[in-house]
Scaffold this motif. Structure first.
Motif, short mmCIF file in Angstrom:
data_model
loop_
_atom_site.label_atom_id
_atom_site.label_comp_id
_atom_site.label_asym_id
_atom_site.label_seq_id
_atom_site.Cartn_x
_atom_site.Cartn_y
_atom_site.Cartn_z
N ALA A 1 0.83 -1.21 0.00
CA ALA A 1 0.00 0.00 0.00
C ALA A 1 0.86 1.25 0.00
O ALA A 1 0.56 2.23 -0.70
N MET A 2 1.95 1.24 0.76
CA MET A 2 2.84 2.40 0.79
C MET A 2 3.52 2.60 -0.56
O MET A 2 3.65 3.74 -1.03
N ARG A 3 3.95 1.51 -1.18
CA ARG A 3 4.60 1.62 -2.50
C ARG A 3 3.62 2.18 -3.54
O ARG A 3 3.99 2.98 -4.39
N GLU A 4 2.36 1.78 -3.46
CA GLU A 4 1.36 2.29 -4.40
C GLU A 4 1.06 3.76 -4.15
O GLU A 4 0.91 4.54 -5.09
N TRP A 5 0.92 4.15 -2.89
CA TRP A 5 0.56 5.53 -2.54
C TRP A 5 1.69 6.50 -2.88
O TRP A 5 1.47 7.55 -3.45
N GLN B 1 6.30 8.57 -7.62
CA GLN B 1 7.46 9.46 -7.76
C GLN B 1 7.07 10.90 -7.42
O GLN B 1 7.80 11.59 -6.72
N ASP B 2 5.91 11.35 -7.90
CA ASP B 2 5.48 12.72 -7.62
C ASP B 2 5.24 12.95 -6.13
O ASP B 2 5.60 14.00 -5.60
N ARG B 3 4.65 11.98 -5.45
CA ARG B 3 4.40 12.14 -4.02
C ARG B 3 5.70 12.12 -3.22
O ARG B 3 5.85 12.87 -2.26
N VAL B 4 6.63 11.26 -3.59
CA VAL B 4 7.92 11.23 -2.91
C VAL B 4 8.62 12.58 -3.08
O VAL B 4 9.15 13.15 -2.12
N CYS B 5 8.60 13.10 -4.30
CA CYS B 5 9.22 14.39 -4.55
C CYS B 5 8.53 15.49 -3.75
O CYS B 5 9.19 16.39 -3.22
N GLU C 1 15.76 0.17 -6.63
CA GLU C 1 15.42 0.66 -7.96
C GLU C 1 14.63 1.96 -7.90
O GLU C 1 14.88 2.87 -8.67
N ARG C 2 13.70 2.08 -6.96
CA ARG C 2 12.89 3.31 -6.87
C ARG C 2 13.73 4.53 -6.58
O ARG C 2 13.52 5.58 -7.15
N SER C 3 14.69 4.40 -5.68
CA SER C 3 15.48 5.58 -5.32
C SER C 3 16.37 6.03 -6.46
O SER C 3 16.58 7.23 -6.64
#
Length: 79
Positions: A31-35, A38-42, A62-64
């Motif tokens: 759920a955290m990965r879906e929420w 990239q835009d939300r992390v930024c 890979e995400r980072s």
């Protein structure tokens, strides 16, 4: 505070929720990965930067490696 040759704040942004690292169970991790797109992390990184939190806990996944190059503390948003 001096860290090598850079100046960082005394708080460091943790990345467990941003990259979906939940210690409870895999459902929360997914759920955290879906929420946290990239835009939300930024967005979180920009908000933290606005409060003087200019360091975060790098995790070599890979995400980072996709998100960090898109983030610029001087830009209003990620590219």
């Amino acid at each position: 505070m001096k860290f090598g040759n850079v100046e960082i704040g005394r708080l460091v942004l943790g990345v467990n929720p941003l990259y979906g690292f939940c210690h409870y169970n895999n459902n929360f991790s997914g759920a955290m990965r879906e929420w946290y797109t990239q835009d939300r992390v930024c967005e979180v990184m920009h908000r933290a930067n606005a409060f003087g939190i200019n360091a975060f806990n790098w995790v070599n996944v890979e995400r980072s490696s996709r998100i960090l190059p898109a983030f610029s503390p001087k830009a209003a948003r990620c590219t």
